[in-house]
Design a protein around this motif. Structure first.
Motif, PDB file in Angstrom:
ATOM      1  N   ALA A 105       0.826  -1.208   0.000  1.00 44.00           N
ATOM      2  CA  ALA A 105       0.000   0.000   0.000  1.00 44.00           C
ATOM      3  C   ALA A 105       0.859   1.255   0.000  1.00 44.00           C
ATOM      4  O   ALA A 105       0.504   2.262  -0.631  1.00 44.00           O
ATOM      5  N   ALA A 106       1.999   1.216   0.682  1.00 45.33           N
ATOM      6  CA  ALA A 106       2.884   2.375   0.729  1.00 45.33           C
ATOM      7  C   ALA A 106       3.555   2.613  -0.618  1.00 45.33           C
ATOM      8  O   ALA A 106       3.723   3.756  -1.050  1.00 45.33           O
ATOM      9  N   ILE A 107       3.935   1.531  -1.280  1.00 45.28           N
ATOM     10  CA  ILE A 107       4.575   1.670  -2.588  1.00 45.28           C
ATOM     11  C   ILE A 107       3.563   2.130  -3.627  1.00 45.28           C
ATOM     12  O   ILE A 107       3.859   2.971  -4.484  1.00 45.28           O
ATOM     13  N   ALA A 108       2.338   1.613  -3.542  1.00 44.98           N
ATOM     14  CA  ALA A 108       1.302   2.018  -4.495  1.00 44.98           C
ATOM     15  C   ALA A 108       0.888   3.469  -4.303  1.00 44.98           C
ATOM     16  O   ALA A 108       0.615   4.186  -5.273  1.00 44.98           O
ATOM     17  N   ARG A 109       0.845   3.909  -3.045  1.00 41.74           N
ATOM     18  CA  ARG A 109       0.436   5.301  -2.760  1.00 41.74           C
ATOM     19  C   ARG A 109       1.266   5.813  -1.586  1.00 41.74           C
ATOM     20  O   ARG A 109       0.846   5.750  -0.435  1.00 41.74           O
ATOM     21  N   PRO A 110       2.460   6.311  -1.864  1.00 41.27           N
ATOM     22  CA  PRO A 110       3.368   6.732  -0.787  1.00 41.27           C
ATOM     23  C   PRO A 110       2.776   7.743   0.176  1.00 41.27           C
ATOM     24  O   PRO A 110       3.158   7.782   1.351  1.00 41.27           O
ATOM     25  N   ALA A 111       1.837   8.576  -0.294  1.00 43.98           N
ATOM     26  CA  ALA A 111       1.244   9.585   0.594  1.00 43.98           C
ATOM     27  C   ALA A 111       0.586   8.958   1.809  1.00 43.98           C
ATOM     28  O   ALA A 111       0.427   9.621   2.853  1.00 43.98           O
ATOM     29  N   LEU A 112       0.206   7.670   1.714  1.00 42.84           N
ATOM     30  CA  LEU A 112      -0.420   6.988   2.846  1.00 42.84           C
ATOM     31  C   LEU A 112       0.499   6.981   4.062  1.00 42.84           C
ATOM     32  O   LEU A 112       0.020   7.031   5.208  1.00 42.84           O
ATOM     33  N   ILE A 113       1.796   6.921   3.834  1.00 38.89           N
ATOM     34  CA  ILE A 113       2.751   6.920   4.946  1.00 38.89           C
ATOM     35  C   ILE A 113       2.558   8.163   5.803  1.00 38.89           C
ATOM     36  O   ILE A 113       2.433   8.089   7.032  1.00 38.89           O
ATOM     37  N   GLY A 114       2.535   9.307   5.146  1.00 38.03           N
ATOM     38  CA  GLY A 114       2.373  10.558   5.870  1.00 38.03           C
ATOM     39  C   GLY A 114       1.011  10.714   6.505  1.00 38.03           C
ATOM     40  O   GLY A 114       0.882  11.258   7.610  1.00 38.03           O
ATOM     41  N   GLU A 115      -0.024  10.232   5.810  1.00 40.86           N
ATOM     42  CA  GLU A 115      -1.382  10.347   6.342  1.00 40.86           C
ATOM     43  C   GLU A 115      -1.519   9.567   7.649  1.00 40.86           C
ATOM     44  O   GLU A 115      -2.130  10.049   8.610  1.00 40.86           O
ATOM     45  N   ILE A 116      -0.961   8.361   7.676  1.00 44.51           N
ATOM     46  CA  ILE A 116      -1.039   7.552   8.896  1.00 44.51           C
ATOM     47  C   ILE A 116      -0.145   8.143   9.978  1.00 44.51           C
ATOM     48  O   ILE A 116      -0.531   8.231  11.155  1.00 44.51           O
ATOM     49  N   ALA A 117       1.053   8.577   9.598  1.00 46.16           N
ATOM     50  CA  ALA A 117       1.971   9.161  10.579  1.00 46.16           C
ATOM     51  C   ALA A 117       1.361  10.383  11.255  1.00 46.16           C
ATOM     52  O   ALA A 117       1.544  10.600  12.460  1.00 46.16           O
ATOM     53  N   GLU A 118       0.625  11.170  10.507  1.00 46.46           N
ATOM     54  CA  GLU A 118       0.001  12.360  11.071  1.00 46.46           C
ATOM     55  C   GLU A 118      -1.032  12.010  12.128  1.00 46.46           C
ATOM     56  O   GLU A 118      -1.220  12.741  13.101  1.00 46.46           O
ATOM     57  N   GLN A 119      -1.677  10.863  11.972  1.00 46.55           N
ATOM     58  CA  GLN A 119      -2.738  10.460  12.890  1.00 46.55           C
ATOM     59  C   GLN A 119      -2.227   9.675  14.097  1.00 46.55           C
ATOM     60  O   GLN A 119      -2.772   9.807  15.193  1.00 46.55           O
ATOM     61  N   VAL A 120      -1.210   8.844  13.897  1.00 47.64           N
ATOM     62  CA  VAL A 120      -0.772   7.957  14.986  1.00 47.64           C
ATOM     63  C   VAL A 120       0.657   8.237  15.448  1.00 47.64           C
ATOM     64  O   VAL A 120       1.111   7.646  16.426  1.00 47.64           O
ATOM     65  N   GLY A 121       1.370   9.101  14.735  1.00 49.00           N
ATOM     66  CA  GLY A 121       2.757   9.400  15.086  1.00 49.00           C
ATOM     67  C   GLY A 121       3.738   8.618  14.237  1.00 49.00           C
ATOM     68  O   GLY A 121       3.523   7.438  13.961  1.00 49.00           O
ATOM     69  N   SER A 122       4.808   9.275  13.815  1.00 46.77           N
ATOM     70  CA  SER A 122       5.807   8.623  12.958  1.00 46.77           C
ATOM     71  C   SER A 122       6.407   7.379  13.603  1.00 46.77           C
ATOM     72  O   SER A 122       6.727   6.397  12.927  1.00 46.77           O
ATOM     73  N   GLN A 123       6.569   7.422  14.935  1.00 49.61           N
ATOM     74  CA  GLN A 123       7.207   6.298  15.622  1.00 49.61           C
ATOM     75  C   GLN A 123       6.413   4.999  15.482  1.00 49.61           C
ATOM     76  O   GLN A 123       6.952   3.917  15.721  1.00 49.61           O
ATOM     77  N   SER A 124       5.156   5.108  15.069  1.00 48.13           N
ATOM     78  CA  SER A 124       4.302   3.920  14.940  1.00 48.13           C
ATOM     79  C   SER A 124       4.118   3.448  13.509  1.00 48.13           C
ATOM     80  O   SER A 124       3.355   2.525  13.261  1.00 48.13           O
ATOM     81  N   VAL A 125       4.820   4.065  12.559  1.00 41.68           N
ATOM     82  CA  VAL A 125       4.660   3.714  11.147  1.00 41.68           C
ATOM     83  C   VAL A 125       5.946   3.069  10.639  1.00 41.68           C
ATOM     84  O   VAL A 125       7.006   3.700  10.577  1.00 41.68           O
TER      85      VAL A 125
END
Length: 257
Positions: A105-125
């Protein structure tokens, strides 16, 4: 100084625990809940659990299974498999999981990484890169259980993941998976030098010597493995194991030397 983490990686298929070789030839090795209970007793540093069919089958994560695993775990738990949205990631973390891992999912749509990090914190992604070496040199990241060539360079994507807000890279070498002949330290060095993110290696560890070698070469990293912690002897008898406190302390001495 941060210490090297030693991390069992459990692969789940149809609710059972399996172990693969080069992403195929899977062998049933037991019940994941029982494995978690044993790892609790051994006081492992962290645990990775991956549902290896969720993405391939196009289905959501098995939330009931995840909740059961999280309830048993007395160590930080990272879950991967079938995560393709912020909502799924948040739901999984609400069940008691500390980290979520993304791959296809991250390779198909890299923006998902940032979207999840914004909600749960980078340390959890966590971004997992399943990698093969090309015949003419270099490496490519593959998805869907190693069957689809993403045409993506793992080093370049690790840099992109860092820029987007990922908190960790897991580098999983497909051709080393289950072979127990050591990590691919050449690629690991490239990724380590290209980013400042915590790096975890997966695929190839077959002995404590392989863990020591990785730490000597790369310093403070995560050392993940499957076969090393579930098989014993040349006939691959199923036996859950984990380094002793003294053996892990020796790794820290290497880091600090």
């Amino acid at each position: 100084m941060p210490r090297a983490r030693v991390i069992p990686c459990l692969l789940v298929r149809d609710g059972g625990l399996v172990k693969t070789r080069r992403f195929g030839d899977d062998k049933y090795v037991g019940d994941p809940i029982n494995a978690v209970r044993i790892f609790n007793e051994k006081e492992v540093d962290e645990l990775i659990v991956v549902d290896i069919d969720a993405t391939v089958q196009g289905r959501e994560p098995d939330y009931a299974m995840i909740e059961n695993l999280a309830a048993e775990c007395r160590m930080p738990l990272c879950y991967g498999g079938g995560i393709s949205s912020v909502e799924q990631a948040k739901r999984i973390m609400s069940l008691g999981v500390e980290k979520v891992s993304l791959s296809a999912a991250a390779i198909a749509r890299p923006a998902l990484i940032g979207e999840i990090a914004e909600q749960v914190g980078s340390q959890s992604v966590v971004v997992v890169l399943d990698v093969k070496k090309k015949m003419l040199g270099g490496y490519r990241a593959f998805t869907r259980n190693g069957k689809v060539d993403s045409k993506v360079s793992p080093v370049e994507f690790a840099q992109k993941a860092e820029a987007l807000g990922a908190g960790e890279i897991v580098l999983n070498m497909i051709e080393h998976d289950g072979v127990m002949n050591g990590y691919d330290l050449a690629l690991a060095s490239q990724v380590r030098d290209a980013t400042r993110l915590p790096l975890t290696l997966l695929g190839g560890a077959g002995s404590l010597a392989h863990l020591n070698e990785a730490v000597e070469r790369l310093g403070t990293i995560g050392l993940a493995a499957g076969s090393l912690f579930v098989f014993k002897g040349p006939y691959r008898a199923v036996l859950i194991s984990y380094p002793t406190h003294a053996e892990r302390a020796a790794l820290q001495q290497i880091v600090g030397s």
